[in-house]
Design an enzyme around this catalytic site. Sequence first.
Site: not given
Length: 401
Positions: A191, A249, A336, A163, A213, A211, A74
């Site tokens: 998302q 490729t 954080c 997200n 994954h 994306s 993405g």
Amino acid sequence: MNQSRVFHYFDHNATTPVCKEVLEALPELAQAWGNPSSIHWGGRMPKNILRDARKAMADAIHASPLEIVFTSGGSEANNTVLKGLFDYYQTAQFLTPEQRRRTHYMTTTVEHPSIMKAMQHLQSLGARVDYIPVNRQGEIDLQFYQAHLSEETALVSVMMANNETGTLFPIKRMAEMAHAKGALFHTDAVQGFGKIPVDVQELGVDFASFSGHKFYSLKGTGVLYTRKGNNVSSLIHGGGQERHRRGGTENTLGIGALGVVAKRASLIPQKVETLTKLRDYMEKRILSEIEEVTITAGETERLPNTSSLVLNGVDGETMLMSLDIKGYAVSTGAACSSGNPEPSPVLLAMGLTRAEAQNSLRVSLGWDTTQEEVDGFIEALKVVVARLRSLNNNEGDSCHV
């Protein structure tokens, strides 16, 4: 990893587990080791894999196979649109004076870093960028958007769904407003796909990013949808792959896996219903059984799998680590680092205080999440919150001794 523990995954907005259909297909896909650009026998099977995956992804989002460009993910797709369009409008021959005047770009204050940093890069090159604010529910300020759109706007880029909070944005309406000014429209749909149906024709967008994954496939493979007739400069120069739109490729294994899950897109409407019921059940129990909890953007239309919780008086990162010990993987709304806490820019842009942002927890369900797992998570969360609040109270008491 302690194999005796049972692990439960509640962080599907970060990444998703690889589905069994992909795992079963991988051995055969891995045998297609040839270069898809080769015209001899070694390239035929890889070329067929690319063709089949391109058609499967196109069918899934209601596009033409020729409008599908495979990328590494993405972030690359997002950068290709933003940087590629800016470069095209700066360097391409035969542009009209009206096109050359389009140096204005728009996005929101709650975008993914791959959009925010790409926009900052365009600003360093001379582009003018406006950032559309959102309210505390994450809703876009459409009056600001309308007021700042102009005949100089080249591109508007707005994510399909946030997200962190799951907030869904009015992409179709915003695309229509952009087109009325002659501007192009891009949506970061990373998302969205896999959690809600995505129809690029219905949305009317010019570009969309995806994306693998994020919808049960492998990392390292993504998709850029680019409507026929739109032109952007290549981000990666090289050979003639992807119809000269993305050199290098092709990742045959990743693209083939993406094609496998794209063929499962017909399941999404059913999953939307199931996940919505499960999320609502989880939120209802949490709100009734744990005190001082609020759902961020709970009053807006959201992804069916996403809950952003603010648990007053409990540090989000500490909650995350405590739940991890109990075998539950979640995410914190605050990015954080030890000794230098920086609350989530998204939550701050929505108007949450630093304390609220640091007390946030994101829970994102997946296709295989069960009610039994949700019940176990809620019980674990109750124990963690009670213990941490007790520790905080004791520390507060000791300060007054």
